[in-house]
Design a protein around this motif. Structure first.
Motif, mmCIF file in Angstrom:
data_model
loop_
_atom_site.group_PDB
_atom_site.id
_atom_site.type_symbol
_atom_site.label_atom_id
_atom_site.label_comp_id
_atom_site.label_asym_id
_atom_site.label_seq_id
_atom_site.Cartn_x
_atom_site.Cartn_y
_atom_site.Cartn_z
ATOM 1 N N ALA A 129 40.507 26.574 35.491
ATOM 2 C CA ALA A 129 40.270 27.862 36.140
ATOM 3 C C ALA A 129 41.581 28.387 36.703
ATOM 4 O O ALA A 129 42.337 27.653 37.344
ATOM 5 N N SER A 130 41.839 29.672 36.454
ATOM 6 C CA SER A 130 43.064 30.253 36.989
ATOM 7 C C SER A 130 42.966 30.341 38.502
ATOM 8 O O SER A 130 41.936 30.038 39.100
ATOM 9 N N GLY A 131 44.042 30.758 39.139
ATOM 10 C CA GLY A 131 44.142 30.771 40.588
ATOM 11 C C GLY A 131 45.156 29.719 41.001
ATOM 12 O O GLY A 131 46.063 29.370 40.226
ATOM 13 N N ARG A 160 45.433 35.898 43.019
ATOM 14 C CA ARG A 160 46.213 36.119 41.808
ATOM 15 C C ARG A 160 45.791 35.184 40.670
ATOM 16 O O ARG A 160 45.474 34.019 40.906
ATOM 17 N N TYR A 161 45.818 35.694 39.450
ATOM 18 C CA TYR A 161 45.473 34.903 38.266
ATOM 19 C C TYR A 161 46.329 33.641 38.190
ATOM 20 O O TYR A 161 45.817 32.561 37.924
ATOM 21 N N PHE A 162 47.623 33.771 38.409
ATOM 22 C CA PHE A 162 48.536 32.621 38.326
ATOM 23 C C PHE A 162 48.778 31.970 39.684
ATOM 24 O O PHE A 162 49.711 31.182 39.834
ATOM 25 N N GLY A 163 47.967 32.271 40.674
ATOM 26 C CA GLY A 163 48.138 31.671 41.990
ATOM 27 C C GLY A 163 49.483 32.053 42.569
ATOM 28 O O GLY A 163 49.908 33.202 42.473
ATOM 29 N N SER A 164 50.173 31.091 43.130
ATOM 30 C CA SER A 164 51.470 31.373 43.754
ATOM 31 C C SER A 164 52.631 30.921 42.880
ATOM 32 O O SER A 164 53.692 30.550 43.393
#
Length: 194
Positions: A129-131, A160-164
């Motif tokens: 799962a993205s994040g 955000r989709y790609f987290g940080s």
């Protein structure tokens, strides 16, 4: 080698939920068509989206998610939404008495979660799962492919989709581009250095 696919529905500006974990219209396309996807008919989408989603879900053997998603969804009451197994990245154990029969595994780190999910998935794919968790797996080089269901909405802020993830990372040209109704399905292989 088992494919590890980072996946989620995202807004056009790259958010998987707003600042309050509300997904707003991101999943409306699951219900805007005539093609039933689930046995109970709750998911009805366009034939293009249904064909894509059906084949994608069938290929998944295990999921990797973070504790935030697990808590928000109550782990889908012990029934993985796709695949047969769920590996949850968490510093806290499975809640006492929570669906002891469910194939849910709780581990401390992202690398351990992906390794365990690969083992559990066998010859099927692993969906991450993205994040934040997905972004960590992506940044660590554990993801082979990025799958995005892009919805034409702008959130402006949120999860955000790609987290940080920081720094620049390159993907190959998309090898899957499918236009649905109110969604664009995209899949990219991750470009490896060298």
């Amino acid at each position: 080698m088992t494919d590890v696919i980072m996946h989620n529905v995202t807004s056009a500006d790259g958010f998987i939920a707003d600042d309050h974990d509300d997904i707003g219209p991101l999943f409306d396309w699951y219900f805007n068509g005539e093609e039933p996807l689930s046995d109970d008919g709750s998911f009805r989408m366009t034939p293009q989206s249904a064909d894509y989603v059906r084949s994608t879900w069938a290929a998944i053997g295990a999921m990797v998610i973070g504790r935030r998603l697990f808590d928000l969804m109550n782990g889908w009451d012990g029934r993985p939404p796709v695949g047969d197994h769920v590996v949850v990245v968490s510093h806290r154990p499975k809640p006492d008495g929570w669906h002891p029969e469910a194939s849910y595994h709780f581990v401390d780190g992202v690398a351990e979660a992906v390794a365990q999910a690969r083992h559990l998935a066998g010859d099927r794919a692993v969906s991450v799962a993205s994040g934040e968790v997905g972004g960590q797996a992506f940044a660590a080089g554990l993801v082979n492919e990025v799958a995005m269901d892009v919805v034409p909405v702008v959130f402006g802020s949120g999860r955000r989709y790609f987290g940080s993830v920081t720094g620049q990372h390159r993907l190959e040209d998309p090898h899957v581009v499918i236009r649905g109704d109110r969604v664009l399905h995209l899949r990219y292989r991750v470009r490896r250095a060298g």
